[in-house]
Motif scaffolding. Sequence first.
Motif, mmCIF file in Angstrom:
data_model
loop_
_atom_site.group_PDB
_atom_site.id
_atom_site.type_symbol
_atom_site.label_atom_id
_atom_site.label_comp_id
_atom_site.label_asym_id
_atom_site.label_seq_id
_atom_site.Cartn_x
_atom_site.Cartn_y
_atom_site.Cartn_z
ATOM 1 N N UNK A 83 -6.317 6.350 -17.704
ATOM 2 C CA UNK A 83 -6.271 6.798 -19.101
ATOM 3 C C UNK A 83 -7.451 6.297 -19.934
ATOM 4 N N UNK A 84 -7.995 5.148 -19.589
ATOM 5 C CA UNK A 84 -9.245 4.654 -20.178
ATOM 6 C C UNK A 84 -10.075 4.091 -19.022
ATOM 7 N N UNK A 85 -11.397 4.215 -19.136
ATOM 8 C CA UNK A 85 -12.266 3.977 -17.984
ATOM 9 C C UNK A 85 -12.158 2.566 -17.417
ATOM 10 N N UNK A 86 -12.000 1.551 -18.288
ATOM 11 C CA UNK A 86 -12.037 0.173 -17.793
ATOM 12 C C UNK A 86 -10.693 -0.299 -17.248
ATOM 13 N N UNK A 87 -9.606 0.431 -17.505
ATOM 14 C CA UNK A 87 -8.311 0.081 -16.916
ATOM 15 C C UNK A 87 -8.167 0.873 -15.617
ATOM 16 N N UNK A 88 -8.871 0.383 -14.602
ATOM 17 C CA UNK A 88 -8.896 1.064 -13.315
ATOM 18 C C UNK A 88 -8.112 0.256 -12.271
ATOM 19 N N UNK A 89 -8.369 0.500 -11.007
ATOM 20 C CA UNK A 89 -7.635 -0.190 -9.941
ATOM 21 C C UNK A 89 -8.074 -1.636 -9.763
#
Length: 245
Positions: free
Chosen positions: A9-15
């Motif tokens: 949903x936002x680029x920096x909250x990834x896996x």
Amino acid sequence: MKSVVAFRHVAFEDLGIFEPVLEEFGYRIRYLDPGLLGPDALEALDVDSPELMVVLGGPIGANDEALYPFLGAELDAIRHRLDTGRPLLGICLGAQLIARALGGRVFPMPEKEIGFADLSLTREGQESSLRHIGNPDTVLHWHGDMFETPPGAVRLAYSHDCAHQAFAVGDSVLGLQFHLEADPGRIEQWLIGHAAELAGSGVDPVDIRQQALSLGPDLERRGQQVFREWLMAAEAANQLIPAAP
């Protein structure tokens, strides 16, 4: 090669720290951005084929489909994935959406829970892969809403301010309210991306930065242990053959 589709949903909250584990197990990672795809594209997505589906966090509410219409289609995609019985992981917003899809409520907390703080495990949690966290021990919290453990799920964890922090449905579905996946070495992206929320909540980014520096290596090790063990169990439950770590 096995595949994982991650709703981001936002680029920096990834896996985050989960990515190396997925690579160990032979997964090809594909990110999808539901807000950019829109409802029509989400409805057309194939959520059956990927061996793993992950729904990540974000700064909007799980009940906000009137404001963000794609959330309704994302909920439908999650419901469809649940019907398949194949592995599904939700983190923060993702866990809240899974809880809703399973018939649970999501509602505001009296105060936001932001920063590194303790997490405690239920008896069932101590018997799950979450035992690698410790009981209690420190994790990264970043949320203002809370899910209730949905019908048919088992509550695994809680904190002082949040009675429902993790749930599981069998070996294939896991919902985490806290951010076990966050890479402490990239905490600056979180501090910048959520600067307005930090200021509005009276949370000092200096404190979070210092804690990420001191706690980071151990958090990363324990978080990967949790994810590795859960992924192995989810693969076994779905008769997937993991690559040798």
